[in-house]
Design a protein around this motif. Sequence first.
Motif, PDB file in Angstrom:
ATOM      1  N   UNK A   1      -4.231  -5.265   6.086  1.00  0.00           N
ATOM      2  CA  UNK A   1      -3.546  -6.737   6.441  1.00  0.00           C
ATOM      3  C   UNK A   1      -2.169  -6.726   6.792  1.00  0.00           C
ATOM      4  N   UNK A   2      -1.508  -5.709   6.447  1.00  0.00           N
ATOM      5  CA  UNK A   2      -0.182  -5.751   6.602  1.00  0.00           C
ATOM      6  C   UNK A   2       0.321  -4.720   8.009  1.00  0.00           C
ATOM      7  N   UNK A   3       1.072  -5.923   8.910  1.00  0.00           N
ATOM      8  CA  UNK A   3       1.277  -5.326  10.164  1.00  0.00           C
ATOM      9  C   UNK A   3       2.323  -4.034   9.896  1.00  0.00           C
TER      10      UNK A   3
ATOM     11  N   UNK B   1       4.853  -1.925  11.691  1.00  0.00           N
ATOM     12  CA  UNK B   1       5.808  -2.162  12.937  1.00  0.00           C
ATOM     13  C   UNK B   1       6.008  -0.687  13.541  1.00  0.00           C
ATOM     14  N   UNK B   2       6.119   0.432  12.644  1.00  0.00           N
ATOM     15  CA  UNK B   2       5.982   1.583  13.364  1.00  0.00           C
ATOM     16  C   UNK B   2       4.980   2.119  14.049  1.00  0.00           C
TER      17      UNK B   2
ATOM     18  N   UNK C   1       1.463   8.391   5.768  1.00  0.00           N
ATOM     19  CA  UNK C   1       2.245   9.491   5.358  1.00  0.00           C
ATOM     20  C   UNK C   1       1.084  10.329   4.786  1.00  0.00           C
TER      21      UNK C   1
ATOM     22  N   UNK D   1       1.463   5.801  -8.423  1.00  0.00           N
ATOM     23  CA  UNK D   1       2.699   5.337  -8.979  1.00  0.00           C
ATOM     24  C   UNK D   1       3.875   5.738  -8.302  1.00  0.00           C
ATOM     25  N   UNK D   2       3.963   6.760  -7.694  1.00  0.00           N
ATOM     26  CA  UNK D   2       5.184   7.280  -6.877  1.00  0.00           C
ATOM     27  C   UNK D   2       5.017   7.338  -5.271  1.00  0.00           C
ATOM     28  N   UNK D   3       4.023   7.937  -4.920  1.00  0.00           N
ATOM     29  CA  UNK D   3       3.911   8.555  -3.585  1.00  0.00           C
ATOM     30  C   UNK D   3       3.500   7.299  -2.687  1.00  0.00           C
ATOM     31  N   UNK D   4       2.994   5.977  -3.210  1.00  0.00           N
ATOM     32  CA  UNK D   4       2.790   4.790  -2.566  1.00  0.00           C
ATOM     33  C   UNK D   4       3.058   3.609  -3.414  1.00  0.00           C
ATOM     34  N   UNK D   5       3.286   2.563  -2.750  1.00  0.00           N
ATOM     35  CA  UNK D   5       3.579   1.310  -3.299  1.00  0.00           C
ATOM     36  C   UNK D   5       2.439   0.212  -3.103  1.00  0.00           C
TER      37      UNK D   5
ATOM     38  N   UNK E   1       1.790  -2.424  -3.388  1.00  0.00           N
ATOM     39  CA  UNK E   1       1.910  -3.719  -2.669  1.00  0.00           C
ATOM     40  C   UNK E   1       1.920  -3.795  -1.021  1.00  0.00           C
ATOM     41  N   UNK E   2       2.263  -2.607  -0.626  1.00  0.00           N
ATOM     42  CA  UNK E   2       2.053  -2.386   0.799  1.00  0.00           C
ATOM     43  C   UNK E   2       1.341  -1.253   1.373  1.00  0.00           C
TER      44      UNK E   2
ATOM     45  N   UNK F   1      10.925   8.578   0.945  1.00  0.00           N
ATOM     46  CA  UNK F   1       9.864   7.940   0.569  1.00  0.00           C
ATOM     47  C   UNK F   1       9.721   6.413   1.001  1.00  0.00           C
ATOM     48  N   UNK F   2      10.320   5.692   0.313  1.00  0.00           N
ATOM     49  CA  UNK F   2      10.305   4.133   0.727  1.00  0.00           C
ATOM     50  C   UNK F   2      11.773   3.596   0.086  1.00  0.00           C
TER      51      UNK F   2
ATOM     52  N   UNK G   1      10.305  -6.452  11.542  1.00  0.00           N
ATOM     53  CA  UNK G   1       9.216  -6.622  12.358  1.00  0.00           C
ATOM     54  C   UNK G   1       9.344  -6.150  13.769  1.00  0.00           C
TER      55      UNK G   1
ATOM     56  N   UNK H   1      11.781  -3.913  14.532  1.00  0.00           N
ATOM     57  CA  UNK H   1      12.174  -2.420  14.307  1.00  0.00           C
ATOM     58  C   UNK H   1      13.772  -2.117  14.350  1.00  0.00           C
TER      59      UNK H   1
ATOM     60  N   UNK I   1       7.835 -12.754   4.979  1.00  0.00           N
ATOM     61  CA  UNK I   1       7.000 -13.809   4.827  1.00  0.00           C
ATOM     62  C   UNK I   1       7.452 -15.157   4.189  1.00  0.00           C
TER      63      UNK I   1
END
Lengths: 84, 241
Positions: free
Chosen positions: A13-15, A17-18, A41, A65-69, A71-72, B58-59, B107, B109, B192
């Motif tokens: 559900x999250x756009x 952009x890349x 990734x 816990x680390x490699x992904x978040x 929320x997104x 990573x992020x 959005x 980029x 948002x």
Amino acid sequence: MATVIVEVMPKPEILDPQGKAVAGALPRLGFTSFASVRQGKRFELEVEGEVTEEVLEQARTAAAEVLSNPVIEDVVSVHVQESA
Amino acid sequence: MTARVGVVTFPGSLDDRDAARAIRLAGGEPVRLWHADSDLAGVDAVVLPGGFSYGDYLRAGAISRFAPMMASITDAANGGMPVLGICNGFQILCESHLLAGAMVKNEHLHFVCKDQTLRVENADTAWTHQFGAGEEIVVPLKNQDGQFIADERTLDELEGEGRVVFRYVADSSDGGTRGRNPRAGGNPNGSRRDIAGITNARGNVVGLMPHPEHATEQGFGPGTDGLRFFSSAIAATLATA
């Protein structure tokens, strides 16, 4: 030697952009068969020795816990790849 | 007596010196803190500055979250100490679960660098109580991963509890941004509900993408609206001392 592969993707559900930018570039280069692109990734976690259930469990926890978040992103796969 | 406000330097922090300078201009005593230490040196408040800590690998903010200093800051923040995260600092606070949501790439980029008008939606936090509710301020904005994201339930909760602290609003300088992002008036990155900054339930932890530390001295940047972030926190810590 074995490798644990962790794959992480942006939530549907999250756009992304890349991915959208890549999708925009493909037809300009003549690749016209693809309706959309999402970019994620891939992590390769090298393991010395055997991949036990405990090692896999650690990989799953690290993925969450680390490699992904969460929320997104979603962890879409945690699996073992035996090397030749 | 004055307030001692810590500024944490991570590998890849860029705006730590500007943040320290802003604290001094606001009447506080800046205290430099190093990410690998865990001693808060008795500071009354902490600023997590902007930059690209750990190269945003990573992020954005994901690796800094595990710095020893962040464990101390998380404890202190849960105990009520004022913490302000600016840009990369906001991303670190989100990754640390001290604030809700997350930041993804803008959005459109593009890297954005402009003077940004914000509306102060919550003038009761430790970092905003010297503003008026609804007041519009101008501070610089500069980022690549500035799009604030959370699920609808979290967004409703933030709005319902008055935890949206700043919103992007359109101004006369918005021509360029509008061209890149036609569906949002003053929203420079697709965040948002035009959210530029939020707080935790207690109101002591605030994060925002724009940079108040770059708007603290006349003639350098768009004005001095940024000063009141720091003077708010200084006044808040002295009031409770």
